[in-house]
Motif scaffolding. Structure first.
Motif, PDB file in Angstrom:
ATOM      1  N   ILE A 106      52.505  14.392 -23.626  1.00 52.86           N
ATOM      2  CA  ILE A 106      53.308  13.440 -22.855  1.00 52.86           C
ATOM      3  C   ILE A 106      52.357  12.440 -22.219  1.00 52.86           C
ATOM      4  N   GLU A 107      52.698  11.179 -22.316  1.00 51.73           N
ATOM      5  CA  GLU A 107      51.842  10.132 -21.761  1.00 51.73           C
ATOM      6  C   GLU A 107      51.619  10.361 -20.264  1.00 51.73           C
ATOM      7  N   THR A 108      50.388  10.205 -19.838  1.00 51.45           N
ATOM      8  CA  THR A 108      50.076  10.381 -18.422  1.00 51.45           C
ATOM      9  C   THR A 108      50.528   9.167 -17.623  1.00 51.45           C
ATOM     10  N   GLU A 109      50.564   9.324 -16.317  1.00 55.07           N
ATOM     11  CA  GLU A 109      50.964   8.204 -15.470  1.00 55.07           C
ATOM     12  C   GLU A 109      49.931   7.083 -15.535  1.00 55.07           C
ATOM     13  N   VAL A 110      50.412   5.886 -15.380  1.00 59.14           N
ATOM     14  CA  VAL A 110      49.532   4.724 -15.383  1.00 59.14           C
ATOM     15  C   VAL A 110      49.219   4.354 -13.944  1.00 59.14           C
ATOM     16  N   TYR A 111      47.934   4.141 -13.655  1.00 63.11           N
ATOM     17  CA  TYR A 111      47.523   3.872 -12.274  1.00 63.11           C
ATOM     18  C   TYR A 111      47.233   2.401 -12.043  1.00 63.11           C
ATOM     19  N   GLU A 112      47.623   1.952 -10.863  1.00 62.21           N
ATOM     20  CA  GLU A 112      47.259   0.611 -10.428  1.00 62.21           C
ATOM     21  C   GLU A 112      45.771   0.587 -10.092  1.00 62.21           C
ATOM     22  N   ARG A 113      45.187  -0.593 -10.146  1.00 60.96           N
ATOM     23  CA  ARG A 113      43.803  -0.729  -9.719  1.00 60.96           C
ATOM     24  C   ARG A 113      43.723  -0.549  -8.203  1.00 60.96           C
ATOM     25  N   ILE A 114      42.630   0.016  -7.733  1.00 62.09           N
ATOM     26  CA  ILE A 114      42.436   0.232  -6.303  1.00 62.09           C
ATOM     27  C   ILE A 114      42.161  -1.112  -5.624  1.00 62.09           C
ATOM     28  N   ASN A 115      42.788  -1.310  -4.469  1.00 61.22           N
ATOM     29  CA  ASN A 115      42.450  -2.471  -3.642  1.00 61.22           C
ATOM     30  C   ASN A 115      41.143  -2.106  -2.928  1.00 61.22           C
ATOM     31  N   LEU A 116      40.019  -2.523  -3.492  1.00 63.62           N
ATOM     32  CA  LEU A 116      38.714  -2.045  -3.038  1.00 63.62           C
ATOM     33  C   LEU A 116      38.441  -2.351  -1.569  1.00 63.62           C
ATOM     34  N   SER A 117      38.711  -3.575  -1.143  1.00 63.60           N
ATOM     35  CA  SER A 117      38.384  -3.937   0.245  1.00 63.60           C
ATOM     36  C   SER A 117      39.177  -3.082   1.229  1.00 63.60           C
ATOM     37  N   GLU A 118      40.464  -2.884   0.949  1.00 66.09           N
ATOM     38  CA  GLU A 118      41.298  -2.076   1.830  1.00 66.09           C
ATOM     39  C   GLU A 118      40.891  -0.596   1.749  1.00 66.09           C
ATOM     40  N   PHE A 119      40.570  -0.154   0.544  1.00 57.07           N
ATOM     41  CA  PHE A 119      40.183   1.244   0.328  1.00 57.07           C
ATOM     42  C   PHE A 119      38.869   1.553   1.052  1.00 57.07           C
ATOM     43  N   MET A 120      37.908   0.630   0.984  1.00 60.12           N
ATOM     44  CA  MET A 120      36.627   0.822   1.667  1.00 60.12           C
ATOM     45  C   MET A 120      36.813   0.838   3.183  1.00 60.12           C
ATOM     46  N   LYS A 121      37.672  -0.063   3.688  1.00 57.54           N
ATOM     47  CA  LYS A 121      37.915  -0.114   5.134  1.00 57.54           C
ATOM     48  C   LYS A 121      38.541   1.189   5.624  1.00 57.54           C
ATOM     49  N   LYS A 122      39.514   1.683   4.879  1.00 58.80           N
ATOM     50  CA  LYS A 122      40.161   2.933   5.264  1.00 58.80           C
ATOM     51  C   LYS A 122      39.175   4.094   5.221  1.00 58.80           C
ATOM     52  N   THR A 123      38.292   4.094   4.215  1.00 60.67           N
ATOM     53  CA  THR A 123      37.279   5.144   4.117  1.00 60.67           C
ATOM     54  C   THR A 123      36.351   5.107   5.323  1.00 60.67           C
ATOM     55  N   LEU A 178      43.238   9.305   1.843  1.00 60.04           N
ATOM     56  CA  LEU A 178      43.042   8.247   0.851  1.00 60.04           C
ATOM     57  C   LEU A 178      43.919   8.394  -0.389  1.00 60.04           C
ATOM     58  N   ARG A 179      44.489   9.579  -0.583  1.00 57.61           N
ATOM     59  CA  ARG A 179      45.181   9.854  -1.866  1.00 57.61           C
ATOM     60  C   ARG A 179      46.307   8.861  -2.138  1.00 57.61           C
ATOM     61  N   ASP A 180      47.018   8.441  -1.121  1.00 57.12           N
ATOM     62  CA  ASP A 180      48.142   7.529  -1.326  1.00 57.12           C
ATOM     63  C   ASP A 180      47.711   6.143  -1.770  1.00 57.12           C
ATOM     64  N   ASP A 181      46.416   5.847  -1.630  1.00 53.35           N
ATOM     65  CA  ASP A 181      45.929   4.532  -2.045  1.00 53.35           C
ATOM     66  C   ASP A 181      45.692   4.451  -3.548  1.00 53.35           C
ATOM     67  N   TYR A 226      34.264  11.720  -4.695  1.00 53.07           N
ATOM     68  CA  TYR A 226      34.008  10.524  -3.885  1.00 53.07           C
ATOM     69  C   TYR A 226      33.971  10.877  -2.397  1.00 53.07           C
ATOM     70  N   SER A 227      34.965  11.623  -1.934  1.00 54.88           N
ATOM     71  CA  SER A 227      35.073  11.947  -0.515  1.00 54.88           C
ATOM     72  C   SER A 227      33.898  12.794  -0.037  1.00 54.88           C
ATOM     73  N   TYR A 228      33.517  13.782  -0.827  1.00 55.57           N
ATOM     74  CA  TYR A 228      32.376  14.624  -0.462  1.00 55.57           C
ATOM     75  C   TYR A 228      31.091  13.798  -0.446  1.00 55.57           C
ATOM     76  N   ASP A 229      30.934  12.911  -1.432  1.00 59.39           N
ATOM     77  CA  ASP A 229      29.697  12.127  -1.536  1.00 59.39           C
ATOM     78  C   ASP A 229      29.532  11.173  -0.356  1.00 59.39           C
ATOM     79  N   VAL A 230      30.600  10.413  -0.012  1.00 56.83           N
ATOM     80  CA  VAL A 230      30.446   9.439   1.080  1.00 56.83           C
ATOM     81  C   VAL A 230      30.264  10.154   2.417  1.00 56.83           C
ATOM     82  N   LEU A 231      30.914  11.308   2.590  1.00 55.19           N
ATOM     83  CA  LEU A 231      30.745  12.064   3.835  1.00 55.19           C
ATOM     84  C   LEU A 231      29.319  12.588   3.941  1.00 55.19           C
ATOM     85  N   GLU A 232      28.813  13.133   2.859  1.00 57.35           N
ATOM     86  CA  GLU A 232      27.452  13.682   2.864  1.00 57.35           C
ATOM     87  C   GLU A 232      26.418  12.584   3.095  1.00 57.35           C
TER      88      GLU A 232
END
Length: 229
Positions: free
Chosen positions: A65-82, A164-167, A133-139
């Motif tokens: 079954i075809e997997t879900e298609v993902y939108e591209r991450i809004n990098l600037s917003e994603f980085m700010k939230k991180t 971050l998952r909802d992003d 990603y989350s473990y790496d940036v925290l470390e």
């Protein structure tokens, strides 16, 4: 195993490439004929296939079954939230210069995550990538500023993942997913399949060659089009 549509498509592609090889050989022969005093009066041999009939044995291996298609991450917003969440998790004040350092830590990791998530990346793989990603940036944050935290790092990383998952949003499909069969085509594997489970796909391919047609438009410009021979 291979998807049925990809397998049939590869057969059509190979036949088209075979025609290309044949035409290139015809061109080579035509050049030889043109250079010969007697052969230049002969017609150039060229083969054309009216119909190609194929009977292909296959066995259904699995239905995908075809997997879900993902939108591209809004990098600037994603980085700010991180960044905001990391600062909240470590519970420490940072100067503006230190915030810039945090951004420089996050940016390459966020870019790497964005490039890793393709349109057909399975859900479980997306979760694994976000976890890494989350473990790496925290470390990296803790090491860069020599911060020790009272909470378990795994707990903090878990909070960042959940935040971050909802992003990383899958696009809702416009149509329901249709299972696509993956098939067994290798003779070495087909011999182990019960003959009752083998399907014979019959294909008849008709050649419809195209040629370039050149004409002039109203402005006198040469226009080229591909038209049936």
């Amino acid at each position: 195993m291979i998807k049925l549509n990809e397998y049939i498509g590869s057969i059509k592609r190979d036949i088209a490439e075979a025609r290309l090889i044949s035409d290139l050989k015809t061109l080579e022969i035509a050049q030889q004929f043109a250079q010969n005093e007697y052969l230049k009066h002969f017609s150039i041999p060229r083969f054309k296939t009216e119909n190609i009939e194929l009977t292909i044995p296959i066995a259904i291996g699995e239905m995908s079954i075809e997997t879900e298609v993902y939108e591209r991450i809004n990098l600037s917003e994603f980085m700010k939230k991180t960044r905001d969440k990391l600062i909240s998790l470590v519970n420490r004040r940072f100067t503006s210069a230190e915030v810039e350092i945090i951004d420089s830590i996050i940016k390459p990791e966020a870019s790497k995550l964005d490039k890793s998530i393709k349109e057909d990346t399975p859900n479980n793989e997306v979760d694994t990538l976000l976890k890494t990603y989350s473990y790496d940036v925290l470390e990296l944050l803790l090491e860069s500023f020599r911060i020790s935290v009272k909470e378990d790092e795994e707990v903090l990383a878990g909070e960042l993942i959940a935040y971050l998952r909802d992003d990383i949003k899958p696009v809702k499909p416009t149509q329901p997913s249709i299972p696509k069969p993956k098939v067994i085509v290798e003779s070495s594997q087909l011999k182990d399949v019960n003959p009752e489970h083998i399907i014979h796909v019959k294909m008849i391919l008709n050649e419809e060659p195209m040629e370039w047609s050149f004409s002039e438009d109203e402005d006198g410009k040469v226009v080229s089009k591909l038209l049936p021979e």
